[in-house]
Write a protein that holds these residues in place. Structure first.
Motif, PDB file in Angstrom:
ATOM      1  N   ASN A   1       0.813  -1.217   0.000  1.00 48.84           N
ATOM      2  CA  ASN A   1       0.000   0.000   0.000  1.00 48.84           C
ATOM      3  C   ASN A   1       0.844   1.263   0.000  1.00 48.84           C
ATOM      4  O   ASN A   1       0.307   2.366  -0.041  1.00 48.84           O
ATOM      5  CB  ASN A   1      -0.937   0.025   1.210  1.00 48.84           C
ATOM      6  CG  ASN A   1      -1.981  -1.061   1.132  1.00 48.84           C
ATOM      7  OD1 ASN A   1      -2.591  -1.262   0.090  1.00 48.84           O
ATOM      8  ND2 ASN A   1      -2.163  -1.778   2.213  1.00 48.84           N
TER       9      ASN A   1
ATOM     10  N   SER B   1       0.727   4.394 -13.313  1.00 49.02           N
ATOM     11  CA  SER B   1      -0.397   4.665 -12.427  1.00 49.02           C
ATOM     12  C   SER B   1      -1.715   4.717 -13.190  1.00 49.02           C
ATOM     13  O   SER B   1      -2.739   4.260 -12.696  1.00 49.02           O
ATOM     14  CB  SER B   1      -0.177   5.986 -11.703  1.00 49.02           C
ATOM     15  OG  SER B   1      -1.290   6.287 -10.909  1.00 49.02           O
TER      16      SER B   1
ATOM     17  N   ASP C   1      -2.742   1.072 -13.954  1.00 53.55           N
ATOM     18  CA  ASP C   1      -2.933   0.205 -12.782  1.00 53.55           C
ATOM     19  C   ASP C   1      -2.766   1.033 -11.524  1.00 53.55           C
ATOM     20  O   ASP C   1      -1.794   0.877 -10.784  1.00 53.55           O
ATOM     21  CB  ASP C   1      -1.945  -0.966 -12.804  1.00 53.55           C
ATOM     22  CG  ASP C   1      -2.287  -2.019 -11.761  1.00 53.55           C
ATOM     23  OD1 ASP C   1      -3.281  -1.864 -11.034  1.00 53.55           O
ATOM     24  OD2 ASP C   1      -1.534  -2.999 -11.665  1.00 53.55           O
ATOM     25  N   ASN C   2      -3.702   1.924 -11.262  1.00 58.48           N
ATOM     26  CA  ASN C   2      -3.524   2.837 -10.141  1.00 58.48           C
ATOM     27  C   ASN C   2      -3.766   2.192  -8.782  1.00 58.48           C
ATOM     28  O   ASN C   2      -3.547   2.816  -7.768  1.00 58.48           O
ATOM     29  CB  ASN C   2      -4.372   4.102 -10.322  1.00 58.48           C
ATOM     30  CG  ASN C   2      -5.832   3.893 -10.023  1.00 58.48           C
ATOM     31  OD1 ASN C   2      -6.378   2.817 -10.242  1.00 58.48           O
ATOM     32  ND2 ASN C   2      -6.474   4.925  -9.530  1.00 58.48           N
ATOM     33  N   THR C   3      -4.179   0.940  -8.750  1.00 58.31           N
ATOM     34  CA  THR C   3      -4.311   0.261  -7.452  1.00 58.31           C
ATOM     35  C   THR C   3      -2.956  -0.157  -6.900  1.00 58.31           C
ATOM     36  O   THR C   3      -2.852  -0.480  -5.730  1.00 58.31           O
ATOM     37  CB  THR C   3      -5.212  -0.981  -7.561  1.00 58.31           C
ATOM     38  OG1 THR C   3      -4.604  -1.917  -8.456  1.00 58.31           O
ATOM     39  CG2 THR C   3      -6.599  -0.614  -8.057  1.00 58.31           C
ATOM     40  N   ARG C   4      -1.920  -0.167  -7.724  1.00 62.51           N
ATOM     41  CA  ARG C   4      -0.594  -0.615  -7.301  1.00 62.51           C
ATOM     42  C   ARG C   4       0.276   0.501  -6.737  1.00 62.51           C
ATOM     43  O   ARG C   4       1.296   0.240  -6.116  1.00 62.51           O
ATOM     44  CB  ARG C   4       0.162  -1.247  -8.482  1.00 62.51           C
ATOM     45  CG  ARG C   4      -0.508  -2.432  -9.139  1.00 62.51           C
ATOM     46  CD  ARG C   4      -0.677  -3.602  -8.177  1.00 62.51           C
ATOM     47  NE  ARG C   4       0.550  -4.054  -7.599  1.00 62.51           N
ATOM     48  CZ  ARG C   4       1.295  -5.047  -8.062  1.00 62.51           C
ATOM     49  NH1 ARG C   4       0.938  -5.694  -9.132  1.00 62.51           N
ATOM     50  NH2 ARG C   4       2.387  -5.404  -7.444  1.00 62.51           N
TER      51      ARG C   4
ATOM     52  N   THR D   1      -9.486   3.558 -10.935  1.00 60.20           N
ATOM     53  CA  THR D   1     -10.509   3.071 -10.016  1.00 60.20           C
ATOM     54  C   THR D   1     -10.593   3.912  -8.750  1.00 60.20           C
ATOM     55  O   THR D   1     -11.487   3.710  -7.943  1.00 60.20           O
ATOM     56  CB  THR D   1     -10.221   1.607  -9.635  1.00 60.20           C
ATOM     57  OG1 THR D   1      -8.929   1.527  -9.046  1.00 60.20           O
ATOM     58  CG2 THR D   1     -10.291   0.713 -10.866  1.00 60.20           C
ATOM     59  N   ARG D   2      -9.640   4.821  -8.585  1.00 57.43           N
ATOM     60  CA  ARG D   2      -9.625   5.705  -7.416  1.00 57.43           C
ATOM     61  C   ARG D   2      -8.751   6.911  -7.730  1.00 57.43           C
ATOM     62  O   ARG D   2      -7.918   6.851  -8.639  1.00 57.43           O
ATOM     63  CB  ARG D   2      -9.081   4.981  -6.190  1.00 57.43           C
ATOM     64  CG  ARG D   2      -7.622   4.590  -6.339  1.00 57.43           C
ATOM     65  CD  ARG D   2      -7.025   4.047  -5.044  1.00 57.43           C
ATOM     66  NE  ARG D   2      -5.645   3.694  -5.219  1.00 57.43           N
ATOM     67  CZ  ARG D   2      -4.632   4.549  -5.201  1.00 57.43           C
ATOM     68  NH1 ARG D   2      -4.836   5.834  -5.036  1.00 57.43           N
ATOM     69  NH2 ARG D   2      -3.393   4.137  -5.356  1.00 57.43           N
TER      70      ARG D   2
ATOM     71  N   THR E   1      -5.606   9.284  -7.447  1.00 57.30           N
ATOM     72  CA  THR E   1      -4.199   9.025  -7.126  1.00 57.30           C
ATOM     73  C   THR E   1      -3.493  10.354  -6.919  1.00 57.30           C
ATOM     74  O   THR E   1      -3.515  11.206  -7.815  1.00 57.30           O
ATOM     75  CB  THR E   1      -3.511   8.255  -8.269  1.00 57.30           C
ATOM     76  OG1 THR E   1      -4.197   7.033  -8.490  1.00 57.30           O
ATOM     77  CG2 THR E   1      -2.062   7.955  -7.933  1.00 57.30           C
TER      78      THR E   1
END
Length: 86
Positions: A22, A40, A43-46, A68-69, A71
């Motif tokens: 995280n 990002s 794959d902005n969850t990474r 998805t969120r 950043t």
């Protein structure tokens, strides 16, 4: 190819070492700044946040992103940079 390599490297490091997944950040200068945005964006969850120095977000890629969120981003540019305007 670059994106797959970076994700594979990240997966290997997270699995091999005690890394809080995280708290992974992407940062780069010039082309590395472009790559940070790309990593990002796809794959902005990474990535917890992105930092780019003298890099920008290319319109072609921007249209393909599906975040998805939100950043956090820090973008650093200089007024004397004749290549990448701020």
């Amino acid at each position: 190819a670059d994106r797959a390599f970076i994700i594979d490297l990240l997966n290997t490091l997270v699995n091999k070492y005690d890394i809080d997944s995280n708290k992974v950040y992407s940062a780069g200068f010039s082309q590395g700044g472009f790559m940070s945005y790309i990593m990002s964006g796809f794959d902005n969850t990474r990535f917890a946040a992105v930092a780019s120095v003298s890099g920008s977000l290319v319109n072609d890629y921007f249209q393909a992103f599906a975040p998805t969120r939100p950043t956090p981003v820090i973008a650093i540019h200089g007024t004397s940079d004749g290549v990448i305007g701020y």
